[in-house]
Write an enzyme that holds these catalytic residues in place. Structure first.
Site, PDB file in Angstrom:
ATOM      1  N   TYR A 210       0.825  -1.209   0.000  1.00 51.97           N
ATOM      2  CA  TYR A 210       0.000   0.000   0.000  1.00 51.97           C
ATOM      3  C   TYR A 210       0.862   1.263   0.000  1.00 51.97           C
ATOM      4  O   TYR A 210       0.455   2.298  -0.513  1.00 51.97           O
ATOM      5  CB  TYR A 210      -0.931  -0.015   1.216  1.00 51.97           C
ATOM      6  CG  TYR A 210      -2.397  -0.031   0.828  1.00 51.97           C
ATOM      7  CD1 TYR A 210      -2.882  -1.033  -0.021  1.00 51.97           C
ATOM      8  CD2 TYR A 210      -3.283   0.936   1.262  1.00 51.97           C
ATOM      9  CE1 TYR A 210      -4.212  -1.057  -0.402  1.00 51.97           C
ATOM     10  CE2 TYR A 210      -4.619   0.919   0.889  1.00 51.97           C
ATOM     11  CZ  TYR A 210      -5.071  -0.084   0.052  1.00 51.97           C
ATOM     12  OH  TYR A 210      -6.383  -0.096  -0.339  1.00 51.97           O
ATOM     13  N   HIS A 272      -1.961  -2.323   6.093  1.00 54.04           N
ATOM     14  CA  HIS A 272      -2.212  -1.303   5.062  1.00 54.04           C
ATOM     15  C   HIS A 272      -2.854  -0.042   5.639  1.00 54.04           C
ATOM     16  O   HIS A 272      -2.357   1.075   5.476  1.00 54.04           O
ATOM     17  CB  HIS A 272      -3.138  -1.862   3.977  1.00 54.04           C
ATOM     18  CG  HIS A 272      -2.647  -3.090   3.312  1.00 54.04           C
ATOM     19  ND1 HIS A 272      -1.308  -3.365   3.133  1.00 54.04           N
ATOM     20  CD2 HIS A 272      -3.310  -4.148   2.765  1.00 54.04           C
ATOM     21  CE1 HIS A 272      -1.178  -4.521   2.500  1.00 54.04           C
ATOM     22  NE2 HIS A 272      -2.371  -5.011   2.276  1.00 54.04           N
TER      23      HIS A 272
END
Length: 797
Positions: A210, A272
């Site tokens: 991410y 993330h």
């Protein structure tokens, strides 16, 4: 002395030196990239393409490369697999096809497969690299080992690399690790310790892909480039809330063995979405290009996160998941999974910048759309006197004001940065971000796209391609350090433990889920907006629902008993405490409340903090029934629990709060410091007749109450109001109100919750007055009232 040829010779020598210098600058060294797990799914989908993009970016800049795909597959099968993958590699859209074909051919020539299983295999690889360098007259710059393998294989591979395949002196080593990085704090710590025995911290690059997403990677540069506009806005006075969202339309089919072990919180939120949260919440370093400064500020953000409670989360599971698990893992029909596939989490950051601002983290599978975004919604502090029709669309202060980092997919379809036009025109690097062309009819977050300054990347890049470049250039701020990883697990592990036996809400999946997963918050509590009308319970017959029971009133040990489901019980107890407080203040001008520590009172404290706005806090004195002998800021401290769940949310005058003096003269509960006597004197001076208006107690599974234990008879009788005791569990040293002092209270409430208390509840119901065996049996106010509050699991089993 004249020398006609000297100048000529000197000129030639200088030219030769300059050429040698330029050649040395051109040949910066050779880099070997070893992709472990080269025949796996991740390698096929992303990693080989990422390595090819790295080659495209760096070719001709002075480095030479070799790429080694490695796995346990046989050499023939592995080479066939890699050949097929390499043929499918793509170039950027703006590259000329002939040039693309030429570079792909070069990359294929530089890439080969080899089987790596034993220590000898790694030694042979190292010798081959050294022979290649010697043959071509190259200097080694470094080696990259990319671990695209399960974590259980890390230790063996790390040992082989460390002992047999490190580069020579002057060359660097970079080891790239894929998540999961542990299952909880303990397992993450063990894995980190193991890897730390083979590699230095600066050699390890833990990947969270991410952080390679273009919109996510733009958060810090955006904050830096727009400091002047954001400095006054990026705080609790202007930000209403922050939403960090990742929704997927796919389900967990084919991956249920992984999902059963990890679930949505460990799979997405702990890594993330938490990483994104820190990028939004962290203090901005003076120099955002300094990896060290960025990582240090992220760590500070982790440490400012308020601890999560069970009430901080809502969980869901799509209806087909259980059947998928039973089918894929050959479970019996009676097996029912508690693994969440959807989670919404409410997070607060305890610092001056973000105090009181809710951060929502949400992710789920089988949702209505695939989309990811970070949305900072600002408070609307304006009122517009004119009718909405007369508002100037891109200027009116009454329109919503928001900044959105659009990670991808969804209706927009690509990464973007959106800023409401009534905020400011943002500054973004023109070489990499361009303004989005108008898209009539497209609405995002309640407004047409024309209401935003909208920017998208000039060239879209895959996250792994971005991260490959950062690894090559040694940019550590795009990766997870050991310290930051463990800080994240410290934050998430207590919540995961508390939710281990929670039953997630079932949802159909896709658009059919309707409003079932909508949630709302109140204070620190998160709950689904709509009650689920029916919970299907497997097996014959029908199970009772909470609505089938009302608050039960009965007798227990000849004293009033109130029993209910946990939420109703806590609500009833909170109401009773408030009523007692109002009566006491009306009669005496103040209310003295003594509270026990531990986990049972936590939901009560949260209820009082968020639902009882008429409580007379300004006239309330708060005392502790017992305390662990630890510093008051220690997470084990009962006072710290009181602070976290109640005091920071209500306005109690600080001089009305009375922590136990367990930490005096830099010592903990030393008898010579006379802390117990000090507390007794404070009670005597402020509490009329040393009679508390209300004392809240709990009951342990061994029959202890407060910190009065069967094994430590101190405080069960005698004249000493406050005593030092000893607990059978750590921390052993405690301070506690004595039984005689407790029994002087006007009212004593005993809160007993959970199935684990059923056995002691049955036992204590039958015994007489035997406080030395069961201290709780000695609780009987001499001139006050005793009321028992038990949930159905503790009372009925």
């Amino acid at each position: 002395m004249k020398c006609p040829g000297c100048w000529k010779m000197l000129t030639v020598a200088m030219c030769m030196a300059l050429v040698a210098c330029l050649q040395a600058q051109e040949l910066q060294g050779h880099v070997s990239v070893i992709l472990l797990g080269a025949t796996g799914d991740l390698a096929k989908k992303y990693l080989w393409q990422g390595l090819f993009q790295l080659y495209l970016d760096e070719v001709g800049k002075g480095y030479s490369f070799s790429f080694h795909g490695a796995a346990l597959t046989s050499t023939k099968q592995g080479q066939e697999f890699i050949t097929k993958v390499l043929e499918s590699l793509s170039c950027p859209e703006d590259m000329v096809p002939r040039r693309c074909a030429e570079l792909r051919g070069q990359f294929q020539q530089l890439s080969q497969y080899r089987r790596l299983r034993t220590n000898e295999d790694y030694m042979a690889l190292s010798k081959d690299i050294e022979a290649q360098l010697e043959h071509k007259g190259l200097r080694e710059a470094g080696r990259v080992f990319y671990f695209s393998v399960p974590p259980f294989a890390y230790a063996g591979i790390a040992r082989s690399i460390n002992s047999s395949c490190r580069p020579g002196p002057g060359a660097w080593l970079r080891v790239v690790l894929e998540k999961p990085f542990g299952h909880d704090h303990l397992s993450a710590q063990q894995l980190a310790t193991e890897l730390g025995s083979f590699f230095q911290e600066e050699e390890m690059y833990r990947v969270d892909h991410y952080l390679g997403k273009q919109a996510v990677a733009q958060i810090l540069p955006f904050r830096d480039q727009n400091r002047q506009a954001l400095d006054g806005l990026w705080n609790r006075h202007h930000v209403e809330r922050v939403e960090i969202i990742m929704k997927e339309t796919v389900d967990a089919g084919g991956r249920t063995s992984f999902y059963e072990e990890y679930g949505v919180i460990r799979d997405v939120l702990q890594n993330h979405l938490t990483e994104v949260l820190t990028l939004v919440a962290m203090e901005l370093p003076y120099n955002v290009s300094s990896s060290e400064a960025v990582l240090q500020h992220k760590l500070q953000a982790f440490r400012a996160l308020r601890g999560l409670q069970k009430g901080s989360a809502v969980l869901g599971q799509y209806q087909a998941y259980g059947e998928q698990v039973r089918r894929e893992q050959q479970k019996p029909d009676s097996f029912h999974s508690l693994t969440p596939t959807f989670a919404g989490i409410l997070v607060h950051v305890d610092n001056l910048r973000w105090e009181g601002v809710p951060f929502f983290l949400m992710s789920g599978k089988a949702m209505d759309e695939r989309v990811g975004y970070v949305r900072i919604l600002f408070r609307n502090q304006a009122y517009c006197a004119q009718n909405e029709k007369r508002w100037v669309a891109d200027q009116s202060q009454c329109l919503p004001r928001q900044i959105v980092f659009y990670i991808g997919h969804g209706e927009l379809g690509s990464p973007a940065v959106l800023v409401s036009r009534n905020l400011f025109r943002p500054s973004l690097p023109s070489e990499s971000w361009k303004e989005v062309e108008g898209r009539p009819g497209l609405h995002l977050f309640g407004r047409p796209l024309s209401d935003y300054y909208a920017y998208s990347p000039v060239r879209e890049q895959d996250a792994y391609s971005v991260l490959m470049s950062h690894i090559f250039h040694g940019r550590k701020d795009s990766f997870i350090t050991t310290e930051n990883l463990l800080a994240s697990w410290v934050f998430w592990t207590p919540l995961l433990d508390s939710l281990a036996h929670e039953v997630p809400r079932l949802y159909p999946g896709g658009a059919e889920s309707g409003h079932l997963l909508d949630f709302e918050f109140s204070g620190t509590q998160l709950r689904f907006s709509r009650q689920q009308l029916e919970q299907l319970v497997p097996g014959p017959g029908s199970a009772p629902k909470p609505s089938d029971f009302q608050v039960l009133r009965a007798k227990y040990r000849e004293s009033p008993l109130i029993s209910a489901w946990p939420e109703e019980l806590i609500a009833k107890l909170a109401d009773d405490i408030e009523a007692t407080a109002v009566r006491a203040v009306r009669r005496f001008g103040e209310f003295h409340l003594a509270l026990s520590g531990g986990s049972s009172p936590v939901p009560l404290l949260q209820q009082l903090a968020t639902r009882h706005y008429g409580f007379p806090w300004a006239h309330t004195h708060l005392w502790l029934v017992d305390e662990r002998c630890v510093p008051l800021r220690d997470p084990e401290s009962n006072f710290q629990g009181l602070q976290a769940h109640l005091l920071q949310h209500v306005r109690v005058p600080h001089y009305n709060v009375h922590p136990m003096p367990v930490h005096l003269h830099q010592r903990l509960c030393a008898e010579e410091d006379r802390g117990a006597q000090m507390y007794a004197s404070e009670i005597s001076a402020l509490v009329t007749n040393s009679s508390f208006d209300l004392v809240l107690l709990g009951m342990g599974t061994d029959g202890h109450t407060a910190s009065l234990f069967p094994q430590s008879p101190a405080g069960l009788e005698g004249t000493q109001p406050v005593v030092l005791t000893r607990s059978p569990s750590k921390p052993h040293q405690r301070m506690s109100l004595s039984l005689p002092l407790i029994n002087r209270a006007r009212k004593v409430a005993v809160l007993v919750m959970g199935r684990l208390k059923r056995e002691i509840t049955m036992l204590v119901s039958r015994v007489g007055h035997e406080p030395k065996k069961w201290p709780i049996s000695g609780v009987l106010p001499s001139s006050g009232q005793l009321v028992w509050y038990m949930d159905y699991e503790a009372f009925l089993g």
